[in-house]
Design a protein around this motif. Structure first.
Motif, PDB file in Angstrom:
ATOM      1  N   LYS A 244     -63.804 -19.329 -87.760  1.00  0.00           N
ATOM      2  CA  LYS A 244     -64.985 -18.586 -87.276  1.00  0.00           C
ATOM      3  C   LYS A 244     -66.065 -19.537 -86.769  1.00  0.00           C
ATOM      4  O   LYS A 244     -66.754 -19.254 -85.789  1.00  0.00           O
ATOM      5  CB  LYS A 244     -65.534 -17.699 -88.390  1.00  0.00           C
ATOM      6  N   LYS A 245     -66.207 -20.675 -87.452  1.00  0.00           N
ATOM      7  CA  LYS A 245     -67.169 -21.698 -87.003  1.00  0.00           C
ATOM      8  C   LYS A 245     -66.804 -22.178 -85.601  1.00  0.00           C
ATOM      9  O   LYS A 245     -67.668 -22.263 -84.713  1.00  0.00           O
ATOM     10  CB  LYS A 245     -67.156 -22.877 -87.976  1.00  0.00           C
ATOM     11  N   ASN A 246     -65.521 -22.497 -85.378  1.00  0.00           N
ATOM     12  CA  ASN A 246     -65.076 -22.977 -84.066  1.00  0.00           C
ATOM     13  C   ASN A 246     -65.339 -21.950 -82.977  1.00  0.00           C
ATOM     14  O   ASN A 246     -65.774 -22.287 -81.869  1.00  0.00           O
ATOM     15  CB  ASN A 246     -63.577 -23.310 -84.103  1.00  0.00           C
ATOM     16  N   ILE A 247     -65.058 -20.694 -83.274  1.00  0.00           N
ATOM     17  CA  ILE A 247     -65.256 -19.620 -82.288  1.00  0.00           C
ATOM     18  C   ILE A 247     -66.744 -19.406 -82.018  1.00  0.00           C
ATOM     19  O   ILE A 247     -67.162 -19.199 -80.873  1.00  0.00           O
ATOM     20  CB  ILE A 247     -64.577 -18.324 -82.778  1.00  0.00           C
ATOM     21  N   PHE A 248     -67.552 -19.490 -83.072  1.00  0.00           N
ATOM     22  CA  PHE A 248     -69.010 -19.347 -82.945  1.00  0.00           C
ATOM     23  C   PHE A 248     -69.563 -20.370 -81.957  1.00  0.00           C
ATOM     24  O   PHE A 248     -70.302 -20.028 -81.021  1.00  0.00           O
ATOM     25  CB  PHE A 248     -69.639 -19.534 -84.327  1.00  0.00           C
ATOM     26  N   TYR A 249     -69.171 -21.649 -82.136  1.00  0.00           N
ATOM     27  CA  TYR A 249     -69.660 -22.690 -81.240  1.00  0.00           C
ATOM     28  C   TYR A 249     -69.126 -22.518 -79.816  1.00  0.00           C
ATOM     29  O   TYR A 249     -69.829 -22.787 -78.842  1.00  0.00           O
ATOM     30  CB  TYR A 249     -69.290 -24.076 -81.782  1.00  0.00           C
ATOM     31  N   SER A 250     -67.885 -22.088 -79.683  1.00  0.00           N
ATOM     32  CA  SER A 250     -67.309 -21.930 -78.337  1.00  0.00           C
ATOM     33  C   SER A 250     -68.032 -20.836 -77.559  1.00  0.00           C
ATOM     34  O   SER A 250     -68.272 -20.965 -76.355  1.00  0.00           O
ATOM     35  CB  SER A 250     -65.806 -21.635 -78.425  1.00  0.00           C
ATOM     36  N   ASN A 254     -70.568 -21.140 -74.055  1.00  0.00           N
ATOM     37  CA  ASN A 254     -70.052 -20.506 -72.828  1.00  0.00           C
ATOM     38  C   ASN A 254     -68.636 -20.943 -72.446  1.00  0.00           C
ATOM     39  O   ASN A 254     -68.327 -21.145 -71.268  1.00  0.00           O
ATOM     40  CB  ASN A 254     -71.005 -20.771 -71.639  1.00  0.00           C
ATOM     41  N   TYR A 255     -67.785 -21.102 -73.455  1.00  0.00           N
ATOM     42  CA  TYR A 255     -66.374 -21.344 -73.190  1.00  0.00           C
ATOM     43  C   TYR A 255     -65.609 -20.034 -73.322  1.00  0.00           C
ATOM     44  O   TYR A 255     -66.067 -19.092 -73.981  1.00  0.00           O
ATOM     45  CB  TYR A 255     -65.803 -22.370 -74.176  1.00  0.00           C
ATOM     46  N   ASN A 256     -64.438 -19.988 -72.717  1.00  0.00           N
ATOM     47  CA  ASN A 256     -63.623 -18.775 -72.786  1.00  0.00           C
ATOM     48  C   ASN A 256     -63.026 -18.570 -74.175  1.00  0.00           C
ATOM     49  O   ASN A 256     -62.783 -17.443 -74.597  1.00  0.00           O
ATOM     50  CB  ASN A 256     -62.494 -18.822 -71.751  1.00  0.00           C
ATOM     51  N   ASN A 257     -62.771 -19.678 -74.871  1.00  0.00           N
ATOM     52  CA  ASN A 257     -62.174 -19.586 -76.203  1.00  0.00           C
ATOM     53  C   ASN A 257     -62.351 -20.927 -76.934  1.00  0.00           C
ATOM     54  O   ASN A 257     -62.808 -21.906 -76.349  1.00  0.00           O
ATOM     55  CB  ASN A 257     -60.687 -19.203 -76.112  1.00  0.00           C
ATOM     56  N   ALA A 258     -61.963 -20.930 -78.202  1.00  0.00           N
ATOM     57  CA  ALA A 258     -62.153 -22.127 -79.034  1.00  0.00           C
ATOM     58  C   ALA A 258     -61.286 -23.292 -78.568  1.00  0.00           C
ATOM     59  O   ALA A 258     -61.703 -24.452 -78.645  1.00  0.00           O
ATOM     60  CB  ALA A 258     -61.853 -21.788 -80.493  1.00  0.00           C
ATOM     61  N   LEU A 259     -60.071 -23.009 -78.095  1.00  0.00           N
ATOM     62  CA  LEU A 259     -59.201 -24.076 -77.601  1.00  0.00           C
ATOM     63  C   LEU A 259     -59.855 -24.805 -76.437  1.00  0.00           C
ATOM     64  O   LEU A 259     -59.929 -26.036 -76.425  1.00  0.00           O
ATOM     65  CB  LEU A 259     -57.843 -23.503 -77.158  1.00  0.00           C
ATOM     66  N   GLU A 260     -60.334 -24.046 -75.477  1.00  0.00           N
ATOM     67  CA  GLU A 260     -60.958 -24.648 -74.293  1.00  0.00           C
ATOM     68  C   GLU A 260     -62.170 -25.488 -74.690  1.00  0.00           C
ATOM     69  O   GLU A 260     -62.372 -26.588 -74.180  1.00  0.00           O
ATOM     70  CB  GLU A 260     -61.378 -23.537 -73.320  1.00  0.00           C
ATOM     71  N   ALA A 261     -62.959 -24.988 -75.637  1.00  0.00           N
ATOM     72  CA  ALA A 261     -64.153 -25.717 -76.084  1.00  0.00           C
ATOM     73  C   ALA A 261     -63.775 -27.046 -76.716  1.00  0.00           C
ATOM     74  O   ALA A 261     -64.446 -28.055 -76.499  1.00  0.00           O
ATOM     75  CB  ALA A 261     -64.926 -24.873 -77.090  1.00  0.00           C
ATOM     76  N   SER A 262     -62.700 -27.041 -77.479  1.00  0.00           N
ATOM     77  CA  SER A 262     -62.284 -28.259 -78.176  1.00  0.00           C
ATOM     78  C   SER A 262     -61.753 -29.312 -77.211  1.00  0.00           C
ATOM     79  O   SER A 262     -62.205 -30.459 -77.225  1.00  0.00           O
ATOM     80  CB  SER A 262     -61.220 -27.915 -79.217  1.00  0.00           C
ATOM     81  N   ILE A 263     -60.794 -28.943 -76.372  1.00  0.00           N
ATOM     82  CA  ILE A 263     -60.135 -29.963 -75.561  1.00  0.00           C
ATOM     83  C   ILE A 263     -60.950 -30.378 -74.347  1.00  0.00           C
ATOM     84  O   ILE A 263     -60.727 -31.447 -73.789  1.00  0.00           O
ATOM     85  CB  ILE A 263     -58.706 -29.529 -75.144  1.00  0.00           C
ATOM     86  N   ASN A 264     -61.947 -29.553 -73.964  1.00  0.00           N
ATOM     87  CA  ASN A 264     -62.806 -29.942 -72.847  1.00  0.00           C
ATOM     88  C   ASN A 264     -63.671 -31.142 -73.214  1.00  0.00           C
ATOM     89  O   ASN A 264     -64.132 -31.874 -72.339  1.00  0.00           O
ATOM     90  CB  ASN A 264     -63.698 -28.781 -72.412  1.00  0.00           C
ATOM     91  N   GLU A 265     -63.859 -31.361 -74.493  1.00  0.00           N
ATOM     92  CA  GLU A 265     -64.651 -32.504 -74.951  1.00  0.00           C
ATOM     93  C   GLU A 265     -64.097 -33.802 -74.391  1.00  0.00           C
ATOM     94  O   GLU A 265     -64.844 -34.733 -74.082  1.00  0.00           O
ATOM     95  CB  GLU A 265     -64.659 -32.546 -76.489  1.00  0.00           C
ATOM     96  N   ASN A 266     -62.772 -33.870 -74.241  1.00  0.00           N
ATOM     97  CA  ASN A 266     -62.137 -35.068 -73.691  1.00  0.00           C
ATOM     98  C   ASN A 266     -61.603 -34.845 -72.276  1.00  0.00           C
ATOM     99  O   ASN A 266     -60.769 -35.619 -71.801  1.00  0.00           O
ATOM    100  CB  ASN A 266     -61.004 -35.521 -74.612  1.00  0.00           C
ATOM    101  N   ASN A 267     -62.065 -33.773 -71.647  1.00  0.00           N
ATOM    102  CA  ASN A 267     -61.681 -33.470 -70.264  1.00  0.00           C
ATOM    103  C   ASN A 267     -60.164 -33.276 -70.132  1.00  0.00           C
ATOM    104  O   ASN A 267     -59.548 -33.719 -69.165  1.00  0.00           O
ATOM    105  CB  ASN A 267     -62.154 -34.590 -69.326  1.00  0.00           C
ATOM    106  N   ILE A 268     -59.567 -32.605 -71.115  1.00  0.00           N
ATOM    107  CA  ILE A 268     -58.132 -32.313 -71.099  1.00  0.00           C
ATOM    108  C   ILE A 268     -57.939 -30.885 -70.611  1.00  0.00           C
ATOM    109  O   ILE A 268     -58.528 -29.950 -71.165  1.00  0.00           O
ATOM    110  CB  ILE A 268     -57.507 -32.450 -72.510  1.00  0.00           C
ATOM    111  N   PRO A 269     -57.129 -30.670 -69.586  1.00  0.00           N
ATOM    112  CA  PRO A 269     -56.871 -29.297 -69.135  1.00  0.00           C
ATOM    113  C   PRO A 269     -56.130 -28.495 -70.209  1.00  0.00           C
ATOM    114  O   PRO A 269     -55.275 -29.040 -70.918  1.00  0.00           O
ATOM    115  CB  PRO A 269     -55.973 -29.484 -67.899  1.00  0.00           C
ATOM    116  N   ALA A 270     -56.447 -27.206 -70.338  1.00  0.00           N
ATOM    117  CA  ALA A 270     -55.792 -26.351 -71.335  1.00  0.00           C
ATOM    118  C   ALA A 270     -54.283 -26.296 -71.107  1.00  0.00           C
ATOM    119  O   ALA A 270     -53.513 -26.094 -72.052  1.00  0.00           O
ATOM    120  CB  ALA A 270     -56.382 -24.944 -71.301  1.00  0.00           C
ATOM    121  N   GLU A 271     -53.869 -26.512 -69.869  1.00  0.00           N
ATOM    122  CA  GLU A 271     -52.436 -26.473 -69.551  1.00  0.00           C
ATOM    123  C   GLU A 271     -51.645 -27.521 -70.341  1.00  0.00           C
ATOM    124  O   GLU A 271     -50.478 -27.322 -70.655  1.00  0.00           O
ATOM    125  CB  GLU A 271     -52.218 -26.700 -68.046  1.00  0.00           C
TER     126      GLU A 271
END
Length: 601
Positions: A244-250, A254-271
């Protein structure tokens, strides 16, 4: 060495040479207190720059320099306190120090939280003119570019300050989990193969699961996971709070989801994440074949989850004391050149490593440290081949840290999380290659192949299964559902059935295994073990086939820190993780090794 397995010692009883020397961090708790006071004073100093960053290149440079000084000091303060606590998690003094360190870390984040929003409000042309105008500011070019890249996800200065204040609350699920798992959870004793009472601990669990006596494995497995089941609702609550914490921050960012918020930190595409799960799911046939081969080799009518760790080759008994393990690692890393090996030797002699398990010590293994300290390694060494590989693995992390901070300014002195498992796994692959070249019998070759296939299974297949589970639990909550203990257990058990296939009995106890995995609190971390392993296979093969030129490229990779985006840093070493090729090559190697083992059997 049997005593270590049966009865963990008190820390005072462990020889000094097997304990890490934290003096390069702080020579005393009093020195720690001095830095604690010093960093507090810097909070007021940095506030003077609030609202001033766009006034001149000099002002921007001074603010960024002060930001680094605060981050550097707080890193030292927190790392020391936490590592002292990890020595014995029951120690209330260092529990308190860690609590204070966490608090000042939150204060620090709050004090410097205005910097990124103010840079984002600046005009791009003005920033470029400042970079051209002041030579010293140019070191921050990539850092500033990385900030501007995330412009739409950074909030106003006031909102950022409020978010920074939530930091202490945000770590609560992980903190509670850590105390329950490491300090309060007590496992029963079982009878070993000789009828002696053996206490199960986090450190002894895997060696017991490797035991040749199936009754010992069964009893260990059942006692271990039955203990977790007693607390399943508490574990579900802590994991749910973390998700819930991860989703709250995402959402706030303004991220679409928690995964995108996490991996965008290192500029990694969700793909990259989704492609990993897809590629592995499409290549489960090799894992299923390996499981069937294990069942056949062990001569079992039914293969159970507690049969997955015991070596297939029964006649090879590889008990490897720590001193012998050190020499094996040094020899295995020879292909990385004299300089690399000499640094490893320095670390081994200079007490970078906390070797043995003691009562209350944090479970598992890690490499840590700060820009100003030596690298440090926490082990809970048992006399197994697996622990030799853990030593090689953690030394890979430590050497990556060593090279990065020696060759980069503080701002780029740490490598990104996406690259974190590459150097560690490259070490393991090189060690395995060296050991396979020196085998003296078919049984020894089978034993090593079995071990490497287990590393492969654990790092690519198992971590991808973890990644799929982590994605599922976040998506479940993002879709408005609750993470109950029963749902978590059912979901986890079904994933085990998918990954391990039809030739194994997926025991009910394994359904609670998610509760013992601390990495589920690390916010989409585990997929990088699988991508890192795949990259490491590519790099180790280049080093072994091309020699010095590949070693130079590899050392260049280690020296790069975070001076470029991780995908680019890896490309410079010759591996492109934006394509499925490294993963597919790694999976092909796994299939080839399974076939080789089948021939030898």
């Amino acid at each position: 060495m049997e005593n270590k397995l049966k009865q963990p010692r008190e820390r005072a009883d462990v020889e000094l040479r097997y304990k890490w020397d934290l003096d390069s961090l702080y020579v005393s708790d009093e020195a720690w207190e001095e830095d604690f006071k010093k960093v507090k004073s810097l909070f007021n100093e940095v506030k003077k720059y609030k609202g001033q960053l766009d006034h001149s290149s000099e002002t921007l440079f001074e603010a960024l320099s002060l930001h680094d000084e605060i981050s550097r000091l707080v890193g030292n303060i927190y790392t020391y306190a936490k590592m002292k606590q990890d020595e014995d998690t029951r120690n209330s003094k260092y529990q308190a120090l860690t609590d204070r360190a966490t608090g000042i870390m939150v204060e620090a984040e709050e004090s410097i939280s205005f910097i990124v929003p103010e840079i984002l409000m600046m005009d791009g042309e003005k920033i470029n003119s400042y970079l051209q105008e002041k030579e010293e500011l140019k070191v921050y070019s990539h850092s500033i570019d990385n900030i501007m890249r995330k412009k739409k996800h950074v909030l106003s200065p006031r909102e950022e300050a409020i978010l920074a204040q939530t930091g202490e609350i945000a770590v609560s699920p992980e903190t509670v989990y850590g105390m329950l798992n490491n300090a309060d959870l007590k496992f029963p004793s079982i009878k070993d193969e000789s009828g002696n009472d053996v206490e199960i601990t986090h450190g002894s669990y895997i060696p017991l699961m490797e035991n040749k006596d199936r009754r010992v494995r069964h009893d260990t497995f059942k006692a271990f996971y039955d203990t977790f089941y007693k607390f399943k609702n508490t574990f579900a609550a802590t994991l749910s709070g973390n998700v819930k914490k991860n989703i709250f921050y995402s959402k706030l960012r303004n991220y679409n989801n928690a995964l995108e918020a996490s991996i965008n930190e290192n500029n990694i595409p969700a793909e990259v994440y989704h492609n990993l799960i897809k590629a592995v799911s499409n290549n489960l046939d090799s894992l299923h074949k390996y499981v069937a081969l294990r069942k056949k080799a062990l001569g079992l009518d039914e293969l159970h989850m507690y049969d997955l760790y015991t070596p297939i080759v029964k006649d090879v008994d590889m008990k490897i004391p720590y001193e012998e393990g050190k020499e094996m690692v040094l020899e295995g890393l020879n292909s990385l050149g004299e300089e690399y090996v000499s640094i490893v030797e320095e670390g081994l002699k200079s007490r970078w490593i906390d070797v043995y398990e003691n009562r209350g010590k944090r479970s598992g293994a890690y490499s840590w440290g700060t820009y100003d300290s030596n690298p440090f390694i926490l082990l809970n060494y048992q006399d197994t081949l697996d622990n030799v590989y853990t030593l090689a693995h953690e030394l890979g992390h430590s050497l990556h840290s060593y090279y990065s901070k020696k060759n980069q300014p503080f701002v780029y002195g740490r490598y990104s999380i996406f690259l974190a498992e590459v150097a560690s796994t490259t070490n393991e692959a090189l060690l395995m290659d060296n050991m396979l070249k020196k085998v003296k019998s078919k049984d020894e070759e089978l034993y090593l192949l079995n071990h490497f296939l287990e590393q492969f299974r654990g790092t690519v297949y198992r971590q991808t299964m973890f990644a799929e589970f982590e994605l599922a639990i976040h998506q479940h909550v993002e879709n408005g559902q609750s993470l109950t203990a029963d749902w978590l257990c059912e979901t986890y058990k079904e994933l085990n059935k998918k990954y391990y296939g039809p030739d194994i009995i997926v025991d009910d106890e394994i359904a609670i295994e998610w509760a013992r995995i601390p990495h589920f609190y690390y916010n989409f971390y585990v997929y990088q073990y699988a991508t890192g392993f795949s990259a490491a296979i590519a790099l180790s093969q280049k080093i072994l086939s091309e020699g010095e030129s590949a070693v130079n490229d590899y050392i260049g990779f280690l020296k790069s820190g975070s001076s470029d985006y991780p995908i680019n840093v890896l490309k410079k070493a010759g591996v492109d993780m934006t394509t499925p090729e490294p993963i597919e090559k790694a999976l092909k190697l796994f299939g080839d090794l399974v076939n080789k083992m089948e021939e030898l059997l």
